[in-house]
Design a protein around this motif. Structure first.
Motif, short mmCIF file in Angstrom:
data_model
loop_
_atom_site.label_atom_id
_atom_site.label_comp_id
_atom_site.label_asym_id
_atom_site.label_seq_id
_atom_site.Cartn_x
_atom_site.Cartn_y
_atom_site.Cartn_z
N PHE A 112 24.37 24.50 -19.32
CA PHE A 112 24.61 25.53 -20.44
C PHE A 112 25.98 25.81 -20.36
O PHE A 112 26.54 25.92 -21.52
CB PHE A 112 23.86 26.66 -20.23
N LEU A 113 26.68 26.16 -19.28
CA LEU A 113 28.17 26.60 -19.28
C LEU A 113 29.08 25.43 -19.68
O LEU A 113 30.10 25.60 -20.55
CB LEU A 113 28.49 27.25 -17.96
N ASP A 114 28.42 24.44 -19.37
CA ASP A 114 29.25 23.14 -19.87
C ASP A 114 29.36 22.99 -21.28
O ASP A 114 30.26 22.85 -21.86
CB ASP A 114 28.74 21.71 -18.98
N GLN A 115 28.31 23.16 -22.06
CA GLN A 115 28.05 23.09 -23.42
C GLN A 115 28.89 24.15 -24.07
O GLN A 115 29.35 24.06 -24.89
CB GLN A 115 26.71 23.04 -23.67
N GLY A 129 23.03 33.06 -25.93
CA GLY A 129 22.63 33.96 -24.79
C GLY A 129 21.98 33.12 -23.91
O GLY A 129 21.42 31.96 -23.93
N VAL A 130 21.82 33.85 -22.90
CA VAL A 130 21.28 33.08 -21.48
C VAL A 130 20.52 34.01 -20.79
O VAL A 130 21.38 35.10 -20.27
CB VAL A 130 22.30 32.00 -20.88
N ILE A 131 19.63 33.82 -20.12
CA ILE A 131 19.08 34.81 -19.26
C ILE A 131 18.48 33.61 -17.85
O ILE A 131 18.02 32.53 -18.12
CB ILE A 131 17.45 35.33 -19.57
N SER A 132 19.12 33.64 -16.69
CA SER A 132 18.85 33.03 -15.82
C SER A 132 17.79 33.60 -14.47
O SER A 132 17.88 34.79 -14.36
CB SER A 132 20.18 32.60 -14.83
N TYR A 133 17.07 32.58 -13.95
CA TYR A 133 16.15 33.21 -13.12
C TYR A 133 16.58 32.91 -11.61
O TYR A 133 17.40 31.95 -11.18
CB TYR A 133 14.82 32.20 -13.05
N TYR A 173 29.40 37.66 -11.70
CA TYR A 173 31.16 37.41 -12.22
C TYR A 173 31.12 36.28 -13.02
O TYR A 173 32.23 36.15 -13.67
CB TYR A 173 31.83 37.14 -10.75
N VAL A 174 30.51 35.46 -13.03
CA VAL A 174 30.54 34.18 -13.95
C VAL A 174 30.37 34.69 -15.24
O VAL A 174 29.64 35.11 -15.81
CB VAL A 174 29.51 33.23 -13.50
N LYS A 175 31.68 34.47 -16.21
CA LYS A 175 31.49 34.58 -17.60
C LYS A 175 31.32 36.08 -17.62
O LYS A 175 30.65 36.29 -18.63
CB LYS A 175 30.52 33.82 -18.34
N GLU A 176 31.94 36.94 -17.03
CA GLU A 176 31.74 38.47 -17.14
C GLU A 176 30.28 38.83 -16.74
O GLU A 176 29.88 40.01 -17.03
CB GLU A 176 32.08 39.04 -18.47
N GLY A 177 29.45 38.07 -16.38
CA GLY A 177 28.08 38.40 -15.79
C GLY A 177 27.04 37.80 -16.48
O GLY A 177 26.86 37.56 -17.68
N ILE A 178 26.20 37.09 -15.69
CA ILE A 178 25.11 36.27 -16.32
C ILE A 178 23.89 37.15 -15.95
O ILE A 178 23.44 37.68 -15.00
CB ILE A 178 24.74 34.94 -15.45
N THR A 179 23.04 37.40 -17.13
CA THR A 179 21.73 38.29 -16.99
C THR A 179 20.74 37.32 -16.22
O THR A 179 20.58 36.17 -16.37
CB THR A 179 21.23 38.53 -18.60
N VAL A 180 20.04 38.12 -15.56
CA VAL A 180 19.28 37.72 -14.48
C VAL A 180 17.73 38.14 -14.59
O VAL A 180 17.59 39.49 -14.83
CB VAL A 180 19.71 37.39 -13.09
N ILE A 181 16.86 37.46 -14.18
CA ILE A 181 15.55 38.06 -13.95
C ILE A 181 15.17 37.48 -12.44
O ILE A 181 15.30 36.53 -11.99
CB ILE A 181 14.24 37.55 -14.98
#
Length: 329
Positions: A258-261, A274-278, A286-294
């Protein structure tokens, strides 16, 4: 002491660590008791064909752990009883490291943890558990969905076993686990307004993942109940980012793609896509100013596992799962 230790010359484990593990194992089995003298450095060198430096390094490590003490002109003595714990994880990823260190940090120093991995290989899972039964005080097992798993873990006495992370095959056993279905639905539902600003919501559930499939069912229920444009994809061929898309990713391998694309197409997470990571990891905030996670709380899971080890009481605890809202959503 008439006791000898076995050192495997062709093992990937360093010889000094093998000696440390062998002595700890003897203490946990009561072959060596508090106050007993360890074999002399010269005797270990002779019996195990080790260098003096290797033996001293092993004994220094045991002193560091407060397991043995040295008495000038006499030798090395066992200072206290060691309890050995069997910890069986699937793979060693960043969030598993958080879990592992949480367990260690909540245990007293006289408890030693042997860490093993099964990598979802049922034959390896069977072999390691079979060879470990009877050697440990407690068994902490992260199992998986396979028809043979239940019979294998039933080899472990129920009062000594704790199932962690996934409750599958945990009926009638102590469990500290996360909820991969309803809890995920609730996390999404509480953040419906942020999700609704995207044109399409995609769950990428790759065909190589071992993530519990119940997440797919609850994702589809969420999309249907809220009249969203949603879909589930399983291959990288279907994974082509478009503006206005929101992705829910259960694998860090897919997060990397996802980040590559995003880089290739000039998309900024949280804006064009947008992205939500598990599963949270220390780096995702810290990645890309913060990855939203569940994610569940792996620190709390480790703490509850440590409580089971120390107290020995049956436990059945669901560790909360939450959505941590960051800039990627």
């Amino acid at each position: 002491m008439n006791i000898k230790f076995t050192i495997e010359k062709n093992s990937n484990v360093l010889k000094f660590q093998q000696l440390v593990d062998a002595i700890l194992d003897s203490i946990s089995r009561n072959e060596l008791k508090e106050g007993d003298m360890l074999p002399s450095v010269n005797q270990i060198m002779k019996d195990c064909q080790l260098s003096r430096d290797t033996v001293f390094k092993a004994y220094a490590e045991l002193k560091k752990r407060d397991v043995v003490e040295s008495v000038p002109n006499r030798g090395y003595f066992v200072t206290r009883k060691i309890t050995k714990i069997f910890l069986f994880l699937d793979t060693f990823k960043a969030y598993k490291e958080v879990l592992y260190h949480s367990i260690l940090n909540h245990l007293p120093k006289n408890i030693s943890v042997d860490l093993h991995f099964h990598h979802y290989n049922i034959d390896l899972f069977d072999k390691i558990i079979t060879e470990s039964v009877g050697r440990y005080t407690k068994y902490i097992v992260m199992n998986f969905d396979h028809k043979k798993v239940k019979n294998i873990i039933d080899k472990i006495p129920k009062e000594q076993l704790l199932i962690i992370d996934w409750k599958i095959n945990g009926e009638g056993k102590s469990c500290v686990y996360q909820n991969f279905g309803e809890a995920v639905y609730n996390c999404l539902d509480k953040n419906l307004s942020a999700i609704s600003k995207y044109k399409r919501f995609t769950l990428f559930y790759p065909d190589f993942t071992y993530h519990p499939r119940e997440i797919v069912e609850h994702f589809e229920h969420f999309g249907k109940n809220n009249n969203l444009n949603y879909r589930v994809i399983t291959t990288f061929d279907e994974f082509d980012l478009k503006k206005g898309d929101l992705y829910f990713l259960v694998s860090d391998r897919t997060l990397a793609k996802f980040l590559d694309q995003c880089s290739e197409k000039g998309f900024e997470p949280g804006q064009e896509v947008g992205v939500i990571s598990y599963n949270d990891t220390p780096m995702k905030k810290y990645v890309k100013e913060g990855i939203t996670v569940i994610s569940t709380d792996f620190n709390q899971m480790g703490q509850k596992a440590a409580e089971f080890i120390v107290q020995g009481k049956p436990v059945n605890v669901e560790v909360p799962t939450t959505l941590k809202l960051r800039s990627s959503l």
